[in-house]
Motif scaffolding. Structure first.
Motif, PDB file in Angstrom:
ATOM      1  N   LEU A  85      12.868  11.244  33.513  1.00  0.00           N
ATOM      2  CA  LEU A  85      11.627  11.019  33.709  1.00  0.00           C
ATOM      3  C   LEU A  85      10.794  12.513  33.795  1.00  0.00           C
ATOM      4  CD1 LEU A  85      12.330   8.678  36.745  1.00  0.00           C
ATOM      5  CD2 LEU A  85      12.332   7.914  34.553  1.00  0.00           C
ATOM      6  N   LEU A  86       9.820  12.549  32.864  1.00  0.00           N
ATOM      7  CA  LEU A  86       8.775  13.614  32.793  1.00  0.00           C
ATOM      8  C   LEU A  86       7.729  13.151  33.654  1.00  0.00           C
ATOM      9  CD1 LEU A  86       7.874  16.482  32.038  1.00  0.00           C
ATOM     10  CD2 LEU A  86       6.764  15.261  30.089  1.00  0.00           C
ATOM     11  N   MET A  87       7.452  13.916  34.836  1.00  0.00           N
ATOM     12  CA  MET A  87       6.196  13.650  35.588  1.00  0.00           C
ATOM     13  C   MET A  87       4.950  13.976  34.907  1.00  0.00           C
ATOM     14  SD  MET A  87       7.625  12.578  38.290  1.00  0.00           S
ATOM     15  CE  MET A  87       9.031  11.683  37.582  1.00  0.00           C
ATOM     16  N   SER A  88       3.959  13.082  34.698  1.00  0.00           N
ATOM     17  CA  SER A  88       2.877  13.269  33.764  1.00  0.00           C
ATOM     18  C   SER A  88       1.878  12.359  34.053  1.00  0.00           C
ATOM     19  CB  SER A  88       3.560  13.002  32.260  1.00  0.00           C
ATOM     20  OG  SER A  88       2.168  12.684  31.363  1.00  0.00           O
ATOM     21  N   LEU A 110      14.806  14.009  37.098  1.00  0.00           N
ATOM     22  CA  LEU A 110      13.146  14.207  37.268  1.00  0.00           C
ATOM     23  C   LEU A 110      12.789  15.622  36.839  1.00  0.00           C
ATOM     24  CD1 LEU A 110      14.153  12.570  40.204  1.00  0.00           C
ATOM     25  CD2 LEU A 110      11.965  11.825  39.507  1.00  0.00           C
ATOM     26  N   ILE A 111      11.805  15.647  35.744  1.00  0.00           N
ATOM     27  CA  ILE A 111      11.375  16.964  35.259  1.00  0.00           C
ATOM     28  C   ILE A 111       9.770  17.128  35.567  1.00  0.00           C
ATOM     29  CG2 ILE A 111      10.856  18.196  32.917  1.00  0.00           C
ATOM     30  CD1 ILE A 111      12.978  15.835  32.045  1.00  0.00           C
ATOM     31  N   CYS A 112       9.409  18.381  36.266  1.00  0.00           N
ATOM     32  CA  CYS A 112       8.387  18.757  36.666  1.00  0.00           C
ATOM     33  C   CYS A 112       7.654  19.532  35.895  1.00  0.00           C
ATOM     34  CB  CYS A 112       8.401  19.107  38.221  1.00  0.00           C
ATOM     35  SG  CYS A 112       9.648  18.476  39.163  1.00  0.00           S
ATOM     36  N   LEU A 128      12.082  11.903  26.612  1.00  0.00           N
ATOM     37  CA  LEU A 128      11.809  11.927  27.959  1.00  0.00           C
ATOM     38  C   LEU A 128      10.808  10.674  28.044  1.00  0.00           C
ATOM     39  CD1 LEU A 128      10.794  15.776  28.693  1.00  0.00           C
ATOM     40  CD2 LEU A 128      13.225  14.381  28.844  1.00  0.00           C
ATOM     41  N   GLU A 129      10.807   9.828  29.591  1.00  0.00           N
ATOM     42  CA  GLU A 129      10.099   8.988  29.711  1.00  0.00           C
ATOM     43  C   GLU A 129       8.882   9.573  30.629  1.00  0.00           C
ATOM     44  OE1 GLU A 129      12.074   5.783  31.773  1.00  0.00           O
ATOM     45  OE2 GLU A 129      10.241   5.140  32.893  1.00  0.00           O
ATOM     46  N   GLU A 130       7.435   9.261  30.209  1.00  0.00           N
ATOM     47  CA  GLU A 130       6.514  10.052  31.119  1.00  0.00           C
ATOM     48  C   GLU A 130       6.194   8.716  32.073  1.00  0.00           C
ATOM     49  OE1 GLU A 130       3.428  12.400  28.923  1.00  0.00           O
ATOM     50  OE2 GLU A 130       4.359  11.390  27.220  1.00  0.00           O
ATOM     51  N   VAL A 131       6.232   9.423  33.306  1.00  0.00           N
ATOM     52  CA  VAL A 131       5.693   8.636  34.595  1.00  0.00           C
ATOM     53  C   VAL A 131       4.765   9.289  35.122  1.00  0.00           C
ATOM     54  CG1 VAL A 131       6.755   7.739  36.709  1.00  0.00           C
ATOM     55  CG2 VAL A 131       8.329   7.897  34.733  1.00  0.00           C
ATOM     56  N   SER A 132       3.755   8.283  35.597  1.00  0.00           N
ATOM     57  CA  SER A 132       2.515   8.824  36.477  1.00  0.00           C
ATOM     58  C   SER A 132       2.543   8.159  37.873  1.00  0.00           C
ATOM     59  CB  SER A 132       1.167   8.380  35.733  1.00  0.00           C
ATOM     60  OG  SER A 132       0.137   8.682  36.583  1.00  0.00           O
ATOM     61  N   ILE A 133       2.157   9.029  38.925  1.00  0.00           N
ATOM     62  CA  ILE A 133       1.923   8.348  40.103  1.00  0.00           C
ATOM     63  C   ILE A 133       0.539   7.792  40.368  1.00  0.00           C
ATOM     64  CG2 ILE A 133       4.261   9.419  40.871  1.00  0.00           C
ATOM     65  CD1 ILE A 133       2.241  11.166  42.870  1.00  0.00           C
ATOM     66  N   ALA A 144       5.003  14.635  42.638  1.00  0.00           N
ATOM     67  CA  ALA A 144       5.138  13.313  41.975  1.00  0.00           C
ATOM     68  C   ALA A 144       6.688  13.111  42.234  1.00  0.00           C
ATOM     69  CB  ALA A 144       4.685  13.420  40.466  1.00  0.00           C
ATOM     70  N   SER A 145       7.706  14.068  41.659  1.00  0.00           N
ATOM     71  CA  SER A 145       9.030  13.884  41.951  1.00  0.00           C
ATOM     72  C   SER A 145       9.454  13.299  43.314  1.00  0.00           C
ATOM     73  CB  SER A 145       9.994  15.037  41.663  1.00  0.00           C
ATOM     74  OG  SER A 145       9.658  15.356  40.395  1.00  0.00           O
TER      75      SER A 145
END
Ligand code: SAH
Length: 225
Positions: A85-88, A110-112, A128-133, A144-145
Motif C-alpha cells: 500500500l502506497l500512502m497517497s 505500507l510505503i510512506c 503498489l496500491e495507492e491508498v488515501s485516508i 496515514a500508515s
C-alpha cells in the motif's frame, strides 16, 4: 501473526501512538508485529539522496523510483503475499470494507511518501496500491500508515473484547452509529431518552436503527446510495 512492514524516511515515527492502548497491548502480546525499513539506506552517494527534482520542472522533490524499488526489493521476499500500500492522496479512499479485508489477510506493507510523492514508474513497476485516508494533504505518509494500521489492528482476533466486537460501529451496517448515553440519568437538564431505560430490547433496537438512519440521512446521504 499479522505483520506490518513500513518503508519510510522516518522510522522513528513508529510504533508511535500504536505503542499504547489496544494496539500497544496487542503488539506486546504478539498478535501483530511491526517492522520499519529506512528508505534512506538505499539512497545514492555519500549523502544517501533519495529524491530529485521533478521531470518537467515545478516545485518540490520526488522520491526516486530506483531508490524506492531497491528498498522494497531488499526488504521483501519475492513471494511476500501482503498487499503493498502506497500512502497517497490520489489513492482509493480507505473504507471499513477495505480495512476488514486487510485485517483478515496476512498483514500489509505500507510505503510512506514524502515531498511531492514518488516517481510514477515505481508504482507501476512494483504493483503498489495507492491508498488515501481522506481528501486533504499530509506532509508525509507516516501518519496515514498509522491510521491504516490502527484501523486494521483493532479488528484482529483477540484485540478487542467480545463486548466491543466492533460489529455495531459506524459504517459496519452501511450506516452511521446511533447516539450513546451513559450515567448520570440527567445531566444539565438533559435526560437519557426514555426508551433506553425501558428494558424493552426490541424497542431499543428499533430506536437505535431509526436514529442511525436519521443521522446517516442528515450527515452522510452518500452512504445510503
Ligand atoms: N504532491 C502530492 C502530495 C504529496 S504529500 C499530491 O498533490 O498528490 C506527501 C506524501 O504524504 C504523499 O506522498 C503521501 O505518502 C502522503 N500523504 C499526503 N496526504 C495523504 C492522504 N490524504 N492520504 C494518504 N497519504 C497521504
Amino acid at each position: 501473526m499479522w505483520s506490518a512492514t513500513i518503508f519510510t524516511l522516518y522510522p522513528e515515527m513508529f510504533p508511535g501512538p500504536l505503542a499504547v492502548s489496544l494496539s500497544g497491548d496487542a503488539l506486546a502480546r504478539e498478535i501483530w508485529s511491526l517492522e520499519t525499513r529506512n528508505i534512506r539506506e538505499y539512497g545514492i552517494g555519500r549523502h544517501r539522496a533519495v529524491d530529485d527534482t521533478p521531470a518537467g520542472g515545478g516545485p518540490g522533490m520526488v522520491i526516486r523510483a530506483d531508490v524506492l524499488a531497491q528498498a522494497l526489493d531488499a526488504g521483501l521476499a519475492a513471494d511476500d503475499p501482503r498487499p503493498r500500500l502506497l500512502m497517497s492522496p490520489r489513492g482509493r479512499p480507505l473504507t471499513q470494507t477495505r480495512v476488514r479485508e486487510l485485517a483478515s489477510g496476512p498483514g500489509a506493507v505500507l510505503i510512506c511518501g514524502r515531498f511531492e510523492g514518488v516517481d510514477e514508474r515505481v508504482i507501476e513497476g512494483r504493483g503498489l496500491e495507492e491508498v488515501s485516508i481522506g481528501d486533504y494533504i499530509l506532509s508525509g505518509g507516516e501518519m496515514a500508515s498509522l491510521v491504516v494500521l490502527d484501523a486494521c489492528v483493532r479488528l484482529l482476533p483477540g484485540v478487542m473484547g467480545k463486548q466491543e466486537s466492533g460489529a455495531d460501529e459506524s459504517f459496519e451496517g452501511g450506516l452511521l452509529e446511533y447516539p450513546h448515553y451513559t450515567r448520570p440519568r440527567e445531566w444539565e437538564g438533559r435526560a437519557i431518552p426514555d426508551v433506553l431505560l425501558s428494558g424493552d430490547h426490541a424497542k431499543i433496537a428499533k430506536w437505535r436503527r431509526e436514529e442511525a438512519e436519521r443521522l446517516t440521512r442528515q450527515r452522510r446521504p452518500d452512504l445510503l446510495r
